[in-house]
Write an enzyme that holds these catalytic residues in place. Structure first.
Site, PDB file in Angstrom:
ATOM      1  N   ARG A  96       0.811  -1.222   0.000  1.00 59.48           N
ATOM      2  CA  ARG A  96       0.000   0.000   0.000  1.00 59.48           C
ATOM      3  C   ARG A  96       0.856   1.290   0.000  1.00 59.48           C
ATOM      4  NH1 ARG A  96      -5.275   0.223   3.553  1.00 59.48           N
ATOM      5  NH2 ARG A  96      -5.720   1.694   1.876  1.00 59.48           N
ATOM      6  N   ARG A 146      -1.410  -1.517  13.123  1.00 59.32           N
ATOM      7  CA  ARG A 146      -0.902  -0.792  11.956  1.00 59.32           C
ATOM      8  C   ARG A 146      -0.082   0.439  12.366  1.00 59.32           C
ATOM      9  NH1 ARG A 146      -3.679  -2.208   7.124  1.00 59.32           N
ATOM     10  NH2 ARG A 146      -4.078  -4.432   7.284  1.00 59.32           N
ATOM     11  N   HIS A 175      -7.838  -1.579  12.744  1.00 63.96           N
ATOM     12  CA  HIS A 175      -7.767  -0.119  12.654  1.00 63.96           C
ATOM     13  C   HIS A 175      -8.756   0.449  13.666  1.00 63.96           C
ATOM     14  CE1 HIS A 175      -6.333   0.435   8.176  1.00 63.96           C
ATOM     15  NE2 HIS A 175      -5.353   0.715   9.011  1.00 63.96           N
ATOM     16  N   CYS A 269     -13.989   3.393   5.761  1.00 65.18           N
ATOM     17  CA  CYS A 269     -12.704   3.186   5.064  1.00 65.18           C
ATOM     18  C   CYS A 269     -12.712   3.808   3.678  1.00 65.18           C
ATOM     19  CB  CYS A 269     -12.427   1.702   4.884  1.00 65.18           C
ATOM     20  SG  CYS A 269     -12.448   0.793   6.390  1.00 65.18           S
TER      21      CYS A 269
END
Ligand SMILES: CN(C)C(=N)NCCC[C@H](N)C(=O)O
Length: 276
Positions: A96, A146, A175, A269
């Site tokens: 990513r 993360r 998350h 998201c």
């Protein structure tokens, strides 16, 4: 309080169409590379989400999707902005990494933003939430899977707002935005079980009137919602969560994002808020 008494605030969002969406790697427990994604359906559902937001009077900017970046549809992970300052993202996984560059280019092109490139790993609004009306304006920040906790201190320096660190402990809710959401400028909803006992105490102290969700709500991605202070847009599957927000005086608006769930994300998201 009824939702008719709640004043929505017009928002500006950034979304990225899932034109190159696939699940070809697995970096969270929801991703299964053996299941084929229906790309056409993903795009249709995304479009439905976009028109729901514009239909409510919000402005939606669109980021150009790039081939080879299948997770780019989760635009909330690309940066975090507060009052015109943008704290850029730095993704944990190499798959990513390039997304952060596309987001940076978007903000730099607009010129009005003060963009700050991060040194620490952080996944934007995936792990940061801003509550302008709580305690004079605070940032809630997740870590554990993360975002590096060092990014919380960095974000505080960049944004000049107190940052409250919250430890996430369940890999299914990797998350912050899978486990907690702002319902308006000062109220939140969250699933306590996604947080460490100490972080649960912090949340209970700061938000004694929070709407509490359970594991089922969180698994239906019911906390991965976007709210304008009156309308709460959430995944169709999150029926019970819809009832909870209605009881709390908000108006639930359900949108089907079944395909995006295959990549481990839902409404929030796919929608980054631009706070100029
Ligand atoms: C918190 N959520 C759910 C998000 N903000 N983003 C979803 C990212 C999904 C992507 N496959 C990944 O694992 O990074």
């Amino acid at each position: 309080m009824s939702y008719t008494e709640r004043l929505p605030r017009n928002r500006t969002y950034l979304m990225c169409p899932p034109e190159h969406f696939t699940v070809e790697y697995a970096i969270n427990p929801w991703m299964d590379t053996t299941v084929t994604v229906d790309a056409g359906l993903a795009l249709k559902q995304w479009e439905q989400l976009r028109t729901t937001l514009t239909g409510l009077g919000h402005v939606v900017h669109v980021l150009d999707p790039e081939p080879g970046l299948p997770d780019m549809v989760y635009s909330a992970n690309g940066a975090f902005s507060v009052d015109g300052t943008v704290y850029g993202a730095r993704f944990k996984y190499p798959q990513r990494t390039a997304e952060a560059v596309a987001h940076q280019a978007f903000y730099l092109a607009a010129e009005s933003w003060k963009f700050v490139a991060p040194e620490q790993v952080n996944e934007g609004e995936g792990d940061f939430a801003y509550l302008p009306g709580a305690y004079g304006g605070i940032v809630l920040a997740g870590y554990g899977f993360r975002t590096d906790p060092a990014a919380h201190a960095e974000a505080q320096e960049v944004l000049g707002r107190p940052v409250i660190s919250l430890r996430l402990v369940d890999p299914a809710f990797y998350h912050l935005d899978t486990a907690l959401a702002a319902l308006d400028d000062r109220h939140v909803t969250y699933y306590p079980g996604a947080f460490s006992p100490a972080s649960q105490r912090v949340l209970a102290q700061l938000f004694p009137d929070a709407v509490l969700a359970d594991r089922e709500d969180a698994e239906a991605f019911g906390l991965n919602l976007v709210s304008d202070g009156r309308h709460v847009i959430l995944n169709t599957e999150a029926v019970a969560m819809g009832h909870k927000v209605r009881e709390a005086g908000y108006l639930p608006v359900h949108v089907d994002l079944s395909e995006l769930k295959r990549g481990g994300g839902s409404v929030k998201c796919a929608v980054a808020e631009l706070r100029a």
